[in-house]
Every structure is written in C-alpha cells, then in structure tokens.
Scaffold this active site. Structure first.
Site, PDB file in Angstrom:
ATOM      1  CD  GLU A 165      -3.707  -6.246   2.668  1.00 35.69           C
ATOM      2  OE1 GLU A 165      -4.630  -5.533   3.531  1.00 35.69           O
ATOM      3  OE2 GLU A 165      -2.373  -6.149   2.783  1.00 35.69           O
TER       4      GLU A 165
ATOM      5  CD  GLU B  51      -3.003  -0.988   2.141  1.00 37.28           C
ATOM      6  OE1 GLU B  51      -2.809  -0.298   3.071  1.00 37.28           O
ATOM      7  OE2 GLU B  51      -4.161  -1.613   1.976  1.00 37.28           O
TER       8      GLU B  51
END
Ligand code: BG6
Length: 468
Positions: free
Chosen positions: A365, A174
């Site tokens: 995810e 991320e």
C-alpha cells in the site's frame, strides 16, 4: 533495473470495495456497523445495523457485481498482480460455523479465475480490517482465545480451496495499528474489540496481539502443509517516526516509538518476543495468557516476506511523563487530510527494515487520498501522479542503490473505494474514478483518470520511464 518479475499492481480491501454486504449468504462484518464520518468527524460504531444510519461499506463501489469489468480495466493497466482481501464473513458468516458458505467460496473462485485469465496474480490478505460481527458480539472478538481456532479454520479453508490459484498471502492487515489503543477504530476493525473504561487497555491489547500472533503462525504452518510453495507474509504499517530534533533525548524517543511498530514484525519474522517488550510487561506487571505451546507455534510459523503500507511519516519528541509524544514533521507538506507527504521516508523505511530482517519486502500500500474534480468524464489528478512518481523513484533508489530486495508495489488503491478511517468516498485513491458520492449516490460508472495512463506507462516500462 527492477527485476522482470517485479509485481506491479494495485490494492484494495473487501469491505471497502465489494459492497453486496448481505448477498449470497454473507454475514454482517464489523465494518458493516460503521457509519460514515469525515476528516473532522469520526465514524460511529453502532450495536448492529440501526435504521436511519448510513453505512458506506454496504454498497461500497459494488465491485461484487462489476468484478469482470473492473478486472478488465486492471488488465488494461498492465497489472501483474492484484492485492485484495477475502471477506471472512462471506466464507464463515458468523465465524463459528463448522462448514463454510459455498456461495462465498465460489465468488472468490470467480474473481481469482478472472484475474488469472489476464495473467494477474492474486495477492490475498485474509483479514483486512474485518471479521464476522457475530465473533465480536458473541465472543468479545480477539479478547477470546477461541478466535485462534476460528481464524485458523477460516485460513485453512481458503488455503485448501485456492491452493492452485493463489500463491501470495498475508494474514492480518496492519496488525501493528493495534498498538494505538486511543483510537477505537483500531481495536474494532483489527480485533472486533471495544475497550472498556475500567480495563487496562494496554494489557488487553498485548493479549489480543498474542492471540493474533499464534493464529498467524498456525496459519503459516497449515499453509505450508497444504502447499509448500505458498508465500505467506505479514502486513505492517511502517510509517517512520523520526526524532523531532537531534537532541539525544528525541533520538531515543524515536527508538522507543519505532519499537511500537517493530514489536509486531519482530514476532512475525523472528518467531519470538523481543526483550524490550518482555521488560515492559515485567515493569507493568502484565499477566498474559501465553502457553509454552503458543511460543513454539510462533517460533515455527515465521513469515516468508514482509508486506507493508507506507503513506506518511511523523516524529517523536521526548516527554518526561511517557516515552515520547508524536509531533507532526514541520519539514514536509501535507494532504487535505493532514497526512505528511514524504517520499524519502519510503526509502528510509525500506533500508531500516531490510537491514533489520533481511527478508524480501513487498510494498502492498502506498497512495494519495485526495478530492478529485470530475470534468465531463476527465479527471486530471496530477497531484496523485506526483505523489506516486516521487515514491516510486525513492523505491528504485532503495533497490538499485541500497540493495533492498523489493518484490512488488501495489499502490492504494487500484480503483476508488470507501476510506477506511473516514468512510468517505470523496477521499479518493484510485486510478479509476467511480461515480458515487459520500452518500452512495451516483451512477457507479467507472472513468479512467489521468493517473491511469501514467501508471500504465510506468508498468509497461518497468519504471524505466522514471529517472532519478
Ligand atoms: C491503510 C489501510 O491503513 O490505509 C487501508 O490498510 C486504508 O484499508 C488506507 O484504506 C488508507 O486509509 P484511509 O483511511 O484514507 O482509507
């Protein structure tokens, strides 16, 4: 129909599940100095380890000592792959050593061998919200250009060591969270940086990102030199930011808001800075340390696939003082932590991103953090099943109806772990319940939740059991 080779699995991050924070030569990592928090109370970042504070990542769920049993459970679930990260501080305890820590390397050999024994492909993130604490305290983290060399040395050590065991890699987890400079969590876990009161935090953030782009691209180049079959991805947080309304001002605000997400993937995938960011730097008169050589590395070190997380969506509304303000979407329900539940957002973002880059996408995810009730060894988490089912169906539509190329799906999390944002264990995500509470008390025993059996059927049938 999904491809026979579709990578079904589950995901975790070293600092959130391994524990054993100071064993086998591991150094302190930036997450080792974060206390626990809650939905209303942010985690504290302390200056080193302070007596009397509780640091939930130190024990986490102690996967370090349970890896054989836990991987056996993943095999029972039918995992084709397992997404995990390497704790940088296990390999280079302070980050700036010339030689790696052999005990740390051997631990991951054992974990990968255990996965491969069951035919489970490891999918490895090199930096998932952590780095050696010493790199933050001694060098100022990613403010410092030296970090590029430290990271590339670490990445190259891993590529060399595991070249016959791991094919799929990701560089920074991320990476685009860095853009949210108002939350100290992002600078600290993403870059080992705490912003100072009197600095231009936005300019610093762009500098940090630049160094990380160079490091990521250099790592891609090293990886291909070591094993040309390696697949190296980036990892982005891709929650869509819809227009709050159909007013043209709000639609434009949404474009500007999404630029903040796409800036990072644009550089990773296209190998160059997009025009909207160059204009912003010009307007703000930012003066970044960026050489021609850096830009050449970025150009040649583009990624092979796009790994991303999807949990929730939000909206952008026009604001006359800035490009936009973020407003929660009133049309979707929320979790107990206020995270919007929006399965269609997953199909939406798969379409938008695939059309933008035409590269394979990997959902690394997606999951539902919730309070689970433990009843004599039984955990009925039908809310988690509903969440995942609705998202998998939208993913199937993206693949089967829209033609999006999706490599795999690894829900968060394979097993209960410590929450990254709050440090709680009570914010549970796993298919496997771990008997620890928010203070690390409990037996640590593992129990299969109802979602365990459900997910096993999904994998067994290659999601044919889920219709739309
Ligand atoms: C992602 C992270 O942002 O979200 C994970 O990559 C994290 O590390 C996950 O755990 C869920 O967030 P949280 O804060 O609920 O743990």
């Amino acid at each position: 129909m999904l491809s026979k080779n579709f990578l079904w699995g589950g995901a975790v991050a070293a600092n959130q599940y391994e524990g054993a924070w100071n064993e086998a030569g591991k150094g302190i990592s930036v997450t080792d100095v974060m206390t626990n928090g809650s939905v209303s109370e942010p985690r504290k970042i302390t200056e080193g380890i302070i007596d009397g504070e509780y640091y939930p990542n130190h024990q986490a769920i102690d996967f370090y000592h349970h890896y054989q049993d836990d991987i056996k459970l993943f095999a029972e679930l039918g995992f084709k792959c397992f997404r995990l990260s390497i704790a940088w501080a296990r390999i280079f305890p302070n980050g700036d050593e010339n030689e790696p820590n052999e005990e740390g390397l051997a631990y991951y050999d054992a974990v990968f061998d255990e996965c491969l024994k069951y035919g489970i492909e490891p999918v490895v993130t090199l930096s998932h919200f952590e780095m050696p604490f010493a790199l933050a305290s001694k060098y100022g983290g990613w403010r410092n250009r030296k970090m590029i060399d430290f990271f590339v040395r670490y990445a190259t050590t891993c590529f060399e060591r595991y070249k016959d065991k791991v094919e799929y890699w990701m560089t920074f987890n991320e990476i685009n969270n860095l853009i949210d400079i108002d939350n100290p969590f992002n600078g600290w876990t993403g870059a080992g940086v705490l912003y100072k009161e009197n600095e231009d935090t936005e300019e610093t953030m762009f500098q940090i990102s630049h160094y990380q782009f160079v490091a990521s691209a250099q790592a891609v180049l090293e990886a291909k030199r070591i094993n040309k079959d390696f697949q190296i991805g980036c990892m982005l947080h891709f929650g869509p930011i819809y227009p709050y309304s159909c007013k043209p001002e709000d639609v434009m605000a949404s474009v500007k808001a999404m630029d903040r997400r796409f800036f990072f993937s644009d550089v990773h995938v296209r190998g160059k800075y997009p025009s909207y960011i160059k204009k912003l730097w010009e307007r703000k008169e930012f003066n970044l340390d960026m050489t021609e050589e850096d830009l050449q590395v970025i150009k040649h070190g583009a990624v092979d696939y796009i790994g991303f997380s999807y949990y929730k969506s939000t909206t952008a509304q026009f604001d006359s003082t800035q490009d936009f303000v973020e407003i929660p979407n009133p049309n979707v329900p929320k979790s107990d932590w206020g995270w919007a539940i929006d399965p269609i957002g997953l199909r939406y973002i798969l379409n938008v991103v695939y059309e933008r880059y035409e590269l394979p996408m990997f959902i690394v995810e997606n999951g539902f953090g919730a309070y689970d009730q433990f009843n004599n060894g039984e955990i009925n988490d039908d809310y988690r099943i509903n969440y995942l089912q609705d998202h998998i169906i939208e993913m199937k539509k993206a693949i089967e109806l829209d033609g999006v190329e999706v490599m795999g799906y690894t829900p968060w999390a394979a097993i209960d772990i410590v929450s990254a944002s709050t440090g709680e264990l009570a914010k549970r995500y796993g298919f496997i319940y771990v008997d620890f509470d928010d203070n690390g008390l409990g037996s640590g025993k593992r129990y299969k939740k109802m979602s365990f059996y459900w997910y096993k059927d999904v994998i067994d049938s290659n999601a044919e059991c889920l219709a739309y």
